[in-house]
Design a protein around this motif. Structure first.
Motif, PDB file in Angstrom:
ATOM      1  N   LEU A  91      -4.462  -6.675  16.601  1.00  0.00           N
ATOM      2  CA  LEU A  91      -3.754  -5.894  15.588  1.00  0.00           C
ATOM      3  C   LEU A  91      -2.288  -5.685  15.956  1.00  0.00           C
ATOM      4  N   ARG A  92      -2.034  -5.223  17.154  1.00  0.00           N
ATOM      5  CA  ARG A  92      -0.663  -4.962  17.591  1.00  0.00           C
ATOM      6  C   ARG A  92       0.168  -6.242  17.580  1.00  0.00           C
ATOM      7  N   ASN A  93      -0.399  -7.325  18.106  1.00  0.00           N
ATOM      8  CA  ASN A  93       0.334  -8.591  18.134  1.00  0.00           C
ATOM      9  C   ASN A  93       0.643  -9.114  16.742  1.00  0.00           C
ATOM     10  N   ASP A  94      -0.271  -8.895  15.788  1.00  0.00           N
ATOM     11  CA  ASP A  94       0.008  -9.325  14.417  1.00  0.00           C
ATOM     12  C   ASP A  94       1.171  -8.529  13.827  1.00  0.00           C
ATOM     13  N   PHE A  95       1.230  -7.239  14.108  1.00  0.00           N
ATOM     14  CA  PHE A  95       2.366  -6.459  13.605  1.00  0.00           C
ATOM     15  C   PHE A  95       3.670  -6.930  14.249  1.00  0.00           C
ATOM     16  N   ILE A  96       3.632  -7.233  15.525  1.00  0.00           N
ATOM     17  CA  ILE A  96       4.835  -7.745  16.201  1.00  0.00           C
ATOM     18  C   ILE A  96       5.225  -9.105  15.614  1.00  0.00           C
ATOM     19  N   LYS A  97       4.235  -9.956  15.391  1.00  0.00           N
ATOM     20  CA  LYS A  97       4.481 -11.319  14.904  1.00  0.00           C
ATOM     21  C   LYS A  97       5.065 -11.339  13.491  1.00  0.00           C
ATOM     22  N   PHE A  98       4.533 -10.519  12.609  1.00  0.00           N
ATOM     23  CA  PHE A  98       4.898 -10.612  11.196  1.00  0.00           C
ATOM     24  C   PHE A  98       6.016  -9.671  10.750  1.00  0.00           C
ATOM     25  N   LEU A  99       6.329  -8.643  11.541  1.00  0.00           N
ATOM     26  CA  LEU A  99       7.347  -7.677  11.117  1.00  0.00           C
ATOM     27  C   LEU A  99       8.675  -7.932  11.813  1.00  0.00           C
ATOM     28  N   SER A 100       9.736  -7.584  11.117  1.00  0.00           N
ATOM     29  CA  SER A 100      11.055  -7.597  11.749  1.00  0.00           C
ATOM     30  C   SER A 100      11.114  -6.430  12.727  1.00  0.00           C
ATOM     31  N   ASN A 101      12.117  -6.402  13.579  1.00  0.00           N
ATOM     32  CA  ASN A 101      12.266  -5.292  14.533  1.00  0.00           C
ATOM     33  C   ASN A 101      12.376  -3.959  13.815  1.00  0.00           C
ATOM     34  N   ALA A 148      -2.920  -8.623   3.974  1.00  0.00           N
ATOM     35  CA  ALA A 148      -1.466  -8.544   3.814  1.00  0.00           C
ATOM     36  C   ALA A 148      -0.754  -9.581   4.682  1.00  0.00           C
ATOM     37  N   PHE A 149      -1.274  -9.826   5.868  1.00  0.00           N
ATOM     38  CA  PHE A 149      -0.646 -10.789   6.768  1.00  0.00           C
ATOM     39  C   PHE A 149      -1.072 -12.229   6.504  1.00  0.00           C
ATOM     40  N   TYR A 150      -2.331 -12.448   6.233  1.00  0.00           N
ATOM     41  CA  TYR A 150      -2.853 -13.817   6.205  1.00  0.00           C
ATOM     42  C   TYR A 150      -3.199 -14.347   4.823  1.00  0.00           C
ATOM     43  N   ASN A 151      -3.578 -13.495   3.902  1.00  0.00           N
ATOM     44  CA  ASN A 151      -3.975 -13.991   2.589  1.00  0.00           C
ATOM     45  C   ASN A 151      -2.889 -13.831   1.537  1.00  0.00           C
ATOM     46  N   ALA A 152      -1.806 -13.162   1.883  1.00  0.00           N
ATOM     47  CA  ALA A 152      -0.660 -13.059   0.977  1.00  0.00           C
ATOM     48  C   ALA A 152       0.426 -14.033   1.407  1.00  0.00           C
ATOM     49  N   ASP A 153       0.114 -14.856   2.393  1.00  0.00           N
ATOM     50  CA  ASP A 153       1.097 -15.755   2.992  1.00  0.00           C
ATOM     51  C   ASP A 153       1.163 -17.080   2.238  1.00  0.00           C
ATOM     52  N   TRP A 154       2.294 -17.374   1.670  1.00  0.00           N
ATOM     53  CA  TRP A 154       2.538 -18.641   0.981  1.00  0.00           C
ATOM     54  C   TRP A 154       3.667 -19.347   1.713  1.00  0.00           C
ATOM     55  N   ALA A 155       3.349 -20.373   2.422  1.00  0.00           N
ATOM     56  CA  ALA A 155       4.335 -21.183   3.156  1.00  0.00           C
ATOM     57  C   ALA A 155       5.057 -20.368   4.221  1.00  0.00           C
ATOM     58  N   GLY A 156       4.403 -19.336   4.726  1.00  0.00           N
ATOM     59  CA  GLY A 156       4.977 -18.562   5.824  1.00  0.00           C
ATOM     60  C   GLY A 156       6.097 -17.620   5.449  1.00  0.00           C
ATOM     61  N   ILE A 157       6.298 -17.391   4.157  1.00  0.00           N
ATOM     62  CA  ILE A 157       7.447 -16.562   3.778  1.00  0.00           C
ATOM     63  C   ILE A 157       7.082 -15.329   2.952  1.00  0.00           C
ATOM     64  N   THR A 158       5.827 -15.150   2.637  1.00  0.00           N
ATOM     65  CA  THR A 158       5.519 -14.056   1.719  1.00  0.00           C
ATOM     66  C   THR A 158       4.471 -13.087   2.234  1.00  0.00           C
ATOM     67  N   GLU A 159       4.419 -12.849   3.538  1.00  0.00           N
ATOM     68  CA  GLU A 159       3.499 -11.831   4.014  1.00  0.00           C
ATOM     69  C   GLU A 159       3.844 -10.515   3.312  1.00  0.00           C
ATOM     70  N   ASP A 160       2.861  -9.709   3.096  1.00  0.00           N
ATOM     71  CA  ASP A 160       3.082  -8.428   2.414  1.00  0.00           C
ATOM     72  C   ASP A 160       3.234  -7.337   3.468  1.00  0.00           C
ATOM     73  N   GLU A 161       4.390  -7.337   4.110  1.00  0.00           N
ATOM     74  CA  GLU A 161       4.635  -6.408   5.214  1.00  0.00           C
ATOM     75  C   GLU A 161       4.534  -4.947   4.782  1.00  0.00           C
ATOM     76  N   GLU A 162       5.037  -4.636   3.607  1.00  0.00           N
ATOM     77  CA  GLU A 162       5.010  -3.243   3.147  1.00  0.00           C
ATOM     78  C   GLU A 162       3.586  -2.725   2.978  1.00  0.00           C
ATOM     79  N   THR A 163       2.700  -3.563   2.476  1.00  0.00           N
ATOM     80  CA  THR A 163       1.296  -3.156   2.352  1.00  0.00           C
ATOM     81  C   THR A 163       0.692  -2.933   3.732  1.00  0.00           C
ATOM     82  N   ALA A 164       0.950  -3.845   4.664  1.00  0.00           N
ATOM     83  CA  ALA A 164       0.409  -3.702   6.028  1.00  0.00           C
ATOM     84  C   ALA A 164       0.920  -2.420   6.676  1.00  0.00           C
ATOM     85  N   ILE A 165       2.208  -2.155   6.552  1.00  0.00           N
ATOM     86  CA  ILE A 165       2.808  -0.952   7.145  1.00  0.00           C
ATOM     87  C   ILE A 165       2.234   0.302   6.495  1.00  0.00           C
TER      88      ILE A 165
END
Length: 119
Positions: A98-108, A55-72
């Motif tokens: 894991l924790r840092n990736d959630f912080i990095k890719f998710l909004s507050n 969801a974080f790394y393989n759904a990423d297209w140009a840094g704008i399409t991480e699949d945050e909802e799937t990860a959450i």
């Protein structure tokens, strides 16, 4: 020998079956039975680990399409008592925190949904 390399012996069907059973048994050790309210389900921590990473790394297209909802949604399936084990599996497989990736890719706002699990 071909070019200094030994020829690899072709595996028989029974050898392939034994190897597949061994891999399945290895994966099964990471099955976790969960209960949320009246709902009972089983998760596999290796599958959860892979889904979050994808969801974080393989759904990423140009840094704008991480699949945050799937990860959450995937993380929310994991009992808090198993987050530590999941973090170790994630670090071992991907050399990522894991924790840092959630912080990095998710909004507050998104991070607040999973913060209690990760802290």
């Amino acid at each position: 020998m071909v070019l200094g390399l030994p020829l690899l012996k072709k595996l028989s069907d029974s050898q392939r079956q034994i190897m597949a059973q061994s891999e399945e048994k290895k994966r099964d050790q990471y099955n976790v039975n969960c209960v949320k309210g009246s709902r009972r389900y089983t998760i596999n921590l290796l599958t959860i680990r892979d889904k979050i990473y994808d969801a974080f790394y393989n759904a990423d297209w140009a840094g704008i399409t991480e699949d945050e909802e799937t990860a959450i949604g995937t993380l929310l399936l994991v009992p808090k008592t198993r987050i530590g084990q999941l973090s170790v599996l994630y670090k071992t497989a991907f050399n990522k925190d894991l924790r840092n990736d959630f912080i990095k890719f998710l909004s507050n706002t998104e991070y607040k949904r999973v913060q209690a699990l990760l802290n």
